[in-house]
Write a protein that holds these residues in place. Sequence first.
Motif, PDB file in Angstrom:
ATOM      1  N   ALA A 147       4.423  26.100  -6.091  1.00  0.00           N
ATOM      2  CA  ALA A 147       4.528  27.555  -6.235  1.00  0.00           C
ATOM      3  C   ALA A 147       3.399  28.084  -7.122  1.00  0.00           C
ATOM      4  CB  ALA A 147       5.885  27.931  -6.816  1.00  0.00           C
ATOM      5  N   ARG A 148       3.105  27.369  -8.219  1.00  0.00           N
ATOM      6  CA  ARG A 148       1.995  27.776  -9.097  1.00  0.00           C
ATOM      7  C   ARG A 148       0.659  27.684  -8.355  1.00  0.00           C
ATOM      8  NH1 ARG A 148       4.489  24.490 -12.938  1.00  0.00           N
ATOM      9  NH2 ARG A 148       2.825  22.972 -12.676  1.00  0.00           N
ATOM     10  N   ASP A 149       0.499  26.634  -7.553  1.00  0.00           N
ATOM     11  CA  ASP A 149      -0.741  26.477  -6.779  1.00  0.00           C
ATOM     12  C   ASP A 149      -0.942  27.650  -5.829  1.00  0.00           C
ATOM     13  OD1 ASP A 149      -1.120  24.009  -7.998  1.00  0.00           O
ATOM     14  OD2 ASP A 149      -0.243  22.879  -6.325  1.00  0.00           O
ATOM     15  N   ALA A 150       0.146  28.090  -5.202  1.00  0.00           N
ATOM     16  CA  ALA A 150       0.063  29.195  -4.246  1.00  0.00           C
ATOM     17  C   ALA A 150      -0.370  30.497  -4.923  1.00  0.00           C
ATOM     18  CB  ALA A 150       1.398  29.380  -3.541  1.00  0.00           C
ATOM     19  N   MET A 151      -0.051  30.641  -6.206  1.00  0.00           N
ATOM     20  CA  MET A 151      -0.383  31.868  -6.937  1.00  0.00           C
ATOM     21  C   MET A 151      -1.692  31.754  -7.733  1.00  0.00           C
ATOM     22  SD  MET A 151       2.067  33.704  -5.958  1.00  0.00           S
ATOM     23  CE  MET A 151       1.758  35.130  -6.962  1.00  0.00           C
ATOM     24  N   LEU A 180      -3.783  11.067   9.267  1.00  0.00           N
ATOM     25  CA  LEU A 180      -5.211  11.355   9.363  1.00  0.00           C
ATOM     26  C   LEU A 180      -5.412  12.860   9.449  1.00  0.00           C
ATOM     27  CD1 LEU A 180      -8.186  10.510   9.796  1.00  0.00           C
ATOM     28  CD2 LEU A 180      -7.660  10.353  12.245  1.00  0.00           C
ATOM     29  N   ILE A 181      -6.251  13.405   8.574  1.00  0.00           N
ATOM     30  CA  ILE A 181      -6.548  14.839   8.606  1.00  0.00           C
ATOM     31  C   ILE A 181      -8.028  14.998   8.947  1.00  0.00           C
ATOM     32  CG2 ILE A 181      -6.667  16.982   7.290  1.00  0.00           C
ATOM     33  CD1 ILE A 181      -4.226  16.008   5.730  1.00  0.00           C
ATOM     34  N   LEU A 182      -8.290  15.640  10.101  1.00  0.00           N
ATOM     35  CA  LEU A 182      -9.655  15.873  10.557  1.00  0.00           C
ATOM     36  C   LEU A 182     -10.005  17.345  10.397  1.00  0.00           C
ATOM     37  CD1 LEU A 182      -9.582  13.741  13.835  1.00  0.00           C
ATOM     38  CD2 LEU A 182     -10.594  13.123  11.628  1.00  0.00           C
ATOM     39  N   TYR A 183     -11.242  17.590   9.960  1.00  0.00           N
ATOM     40  CA  TYR A 183     -11.754  18.953   9.796  1.00  0.00           C
ATOM     41  C   TYR A 183     -12.741  19.216  10.916  1.00  0.00           C
ATOM     42  CZ  TYR A 183      -9.545  18.559   5.292  1.00  0.00           C
ATOM     43  OH  TYR A 183      -8.619  18.378   4.310  1.00  0.00           O
ATOM     44  N   ASP A 184     -12.338  20.063  11.864  1.00  0.00           N
ATOM     45  CA  ASP A 184     -13.132  20.342  13.046  1.00  0.00           C
ATOM     46  C   ASP A 184     -14.498  20.924  12.679  1.00  0.00           C
ATOM     47  OD1 ASP A 184     -13.511  20.404  15.850  1.00  0.00           O
ATOM     48  OD2 ASP A 184     -13.066  22.551  15.864  1.00  0.00           O
ATOM     49  N   GLY A 185     -15.558  20.291  13.167  1.00  0.00           N
ATOM     50  CA  GLY A 185     -16.910  20.792  12.971  1.00  0.00           C
ATOM     51  C   GLY A 185     -17.525  20.500  11.620  1.00  0.00           C
ATOM     52  N   LYS A 186     -16.788  19.881  10.721  1.00  0.00           N
ATOM     53  CA  LYS A 186     -17.324  19.593   9.387  1.00  0.00           C
ATOM     54  C   LYS A 186     -18.158  18.318   9.424  1.00  0.00           C
ATOM     55  CE  LYS A 186     -15.042  22.727   6.860  1.00  0.00           C
ATOM     56  NZ  LYS A 186     -15.635  23.666   5.949  1.00  0.00           N
ATOM     57  N   LEU A 199       0.827  -1.215   0.000  1.00  0.00           N
ATOM     58  CA  LEU A 199       0.000   0.000   0.000  1.00  0.00           C
ATOM     59  C   LEU A 199       0.858   1.261   0.000  1.00  0.00           C
ATOM     60  CD1 LEU A 199      -2.786  -0.980   2.572  1.00  0.00           C
ATOM     61  CD2 LEU A 199      -3.049  -0.650   0.100  1.00  0.00           C
ATOM     62  N   PRO A 200       0.429   2.270  -0.751  1.00  0.00           N
ATOM     63  CA  PRO A 200       1.128   3.560  -0.698  1.00  0.00           C
ATOM     64  C   PRO A 200       0.723   4.284   0.583  1.00  0.00           C
ATOM     65  CG  PRO A 200      -0.828   3.751  -2.036  1.00  0.00           C
ATOM     66  CD  PRO A 200      -0.712   2.289  -1.644  1.00  0.00           C
ATOM     67  N   PRO A 201       1.326   5.415   0.886  1.00  0.00           N
ATOM     68  CA  PRO A 201       0.865   6.200   2.034  1.00  0.00           C
ATOM     69  C   PRO A 201      -0.626   6.528   1.861  1.00  0.00           C
ATOM     70  CG  PRO A 201       2.946   7.047   1.233  1.00  0.00           C
ATOM     71  CD  PRO A 201       2.488   6.022   0.241  1.00  0.00           C
ATOM     72  N   ILE A 202      -1.363   6.463   2.959  1.00  0.00           N
ATOM     73  CA  ILE A 202      -2.809   6.702   2.927  1.00  0.00           C
ATOM     74  C   ILE A 202      -3.132   7.873   3.837  1.00  0.00           C
ATOM     75  CG2 ILE A 202      -5.075   5.721   3.493  1.00  0.00           C
ATOM     76  CD1 ILE A 202      -3.984   3.025   2.594  1.00  0.00           C
ATOM     77  N   ILE A 203      -3.962   8.794   3.332  1.00  0.00           N
ATOM     78  CA  ILE A 203      -4.353   9.981   4.089  1.00  0.00           C
ATOM     79  C   ILE A 203      -5.880  10.067   4.131  1.00  0.00           C
ATOM     80  CG2 ILE A 203      -4.147  12.482   4.325  1.00  0.00           C
ATOM     81  CD1 ILE A 203      -1.657  12.306   2.524  1.00  0.00           C
ATOM     82  N   ILE A 242      -5.493  18.235  -0.612  1.00  0.00           N
ATOM     83  CA  ILE A 242      -5.330  17.248  -1.681  1.00  0.00           C
ATOM     84  C   ILE A 242      -4.275  17.708  -2.687  1.00  0.00           C
ATOM     85  CG2 ILE A 242      -6.492  16.146  -3.646  1.00  0.00           C
ATOM     86  CD1 ILE A 242      -9.018  16.062  -1.839  1.00  0.00           C
ATOM     87  N   ILE A 243      -4.309  18.978  -3.057  1.00  0.00           N
ATOM     88  CA  ILE A 243      -3.323  19.515  -4.006  1.00  0.00           C
ATOM     89  C   ILE A 243      -1.910  19.403  -3.435  1.00  0.00           C
ATOM     90  CG2 ILE A 243      -2.498  21.644  -5.099  1.00  0.00           C
ATOM     91  CD1 ILE A 243      -4.843  20.300  -6.541  1.00  0.00           C
ATOM     92  N   VAL A 244      -1.743  19.697  -2.153  1.00  0.00           N
ATOM     93  CA  VAL A 244      -0.420  19.587  -1.526  1.00  0.00           C
ATOM     94  C   VAL A 244       0.068  18.140  -1.570  1.00  0.00           C
ATOM     95  CG1 VAL A 244       0.784  19.734   0.698  1.00  0.00           C
ATOM     96  CG2 VAL A 244      -0.606  21.642  -0.093  1.00  0.00           C
ATOM     97  N   VAL A 245      -0.834  17.187  -1.360  1.00  0.00           N
ATOM     98  CA  VAL A 245      -0.451  15.773  -1.418  1.00  0.00           C
ATOM     99  C   VAL A 245      -0.046  15.399  -2.845  1.00  0.00           C
ATOM    100  CG1 VAL A 245      -1.314  13.404  -1.221  1.00  0.00           C
ATOM    101  CG2 VAL A 245      -1.833  15.074   0.570  1.00  0.00           C
ATOM    102  N   ILE A 246      -0.847  15.806  -3.822  1.00  0.00           N
ATOM    103  CA  ILE A 246      -0.574  15.463  -5.220  1.00  0.00           C
ATOM    104  C   ILE A 246       0.745  16.077  -5.690  1.00  0.00           C
ATOM    105  CG2 ILE A 246      -1.349  15.824  -7.604  1.00  0.00           C
ATOM    106  CD1 ILE A 246      -4.232  15.588  -6.491  1.00  0.00           C
ATOM    107  N   HIS A 247       0.999  17.315  -5.296  1.00  0.00           N
ATOM    108  CA  HIS A 247       2.194  18.028  -5.764  1.00  0.00           C
ATOM    109  C   HIS A 247       3.332  18.019  -4.742  1.00  0.00           C
ATOM    110  CE1 HIS A 247      -0.463  20.541  -8.686  1.00  0.00           C
ATOM    111  NE2 HIS A 247      -0.172  19.358  -9.164  1.00  0.00           N
ATOM    112  N   ALA A 248       3.295  17.112  -3.798  1.00  0.00           N
ATOM    113  CA  ALA A 248       4.259  17.106  -2.692  1.00  0.00           C
ATOM    114  C   ALA A 248       5.718  17.143  -3.142  1.00  0.00           C
ATOM    115  CB  ALA A 248       4.027  15.883  -1.807  1.00  0.00           C
ATOM    116  N   ASP A 249       6.047  16.484  -4.236  1.00  0.00           N
ATOM    117  CA  ASP A 249       7.443  16.418  -4.681  1.00  0.00           C
ATOM    118  C   ASP A 249       7.740  17.352  -5.853  1.00  0.00           C
ATOM    119  OD1 ASP A 249       8.010  14.446  -2.783  1.00  0.00           O
ATOM    120  OD2 ASP A 249       7.264  12.865  -4.113  1.00  0.00           O
TER     121      ASP A 249
END
Length: 144
Positions: A118-122, A69-75, A34-38, A105-112
């Motif tokens: 940088a383009r995502d940030a702009m 594990l990423i939890l979104y408080d109150g969602k 299995l790859p890393p799972i989030i 999700i974008i940060v995970v996809i573009h992690a490397d």
Amino acid sequence: MYQYSIMEGEESLEKISSEVRIKDPSIRDAISLLPPIIPFHGTSDYSIPSDASKAFADALRRSRVSTELILYDGKTHTDLSAKCQDCTVVPDTLRGGKDELFDHIIVVIHADDEEALARDAMAPPRERLVPELLLTMARFISPF
């Protein structure tokens, strides 16, 4: 629990539950592939409580799978009630603009890929994908 009705009853738990399946000794060799799972989950989800994702993440870690594990408080899952207009995970992404889940999700996809990050940030704010009326109507037909 509501998730049992989604899974066709508690008797289906062993066939469908990711947390239960990961503990099955007959698939031990596959677990190592299995790859890393989030898992991403809202803490106010009433259809599938966030404790399910916590238990799944713990089971993955015990099986030595890289897990964050990423939890979104109150969602919630998809509740669009008036008192909870801005506390949904799925419809937030459809509303456009800034969205925590989409950004994670974008940060995970573009992690490397520093250039892509940088383009995502702009990037300009995302456009709305669905009119609010449709999201409100979805509340009445969504099983979640």
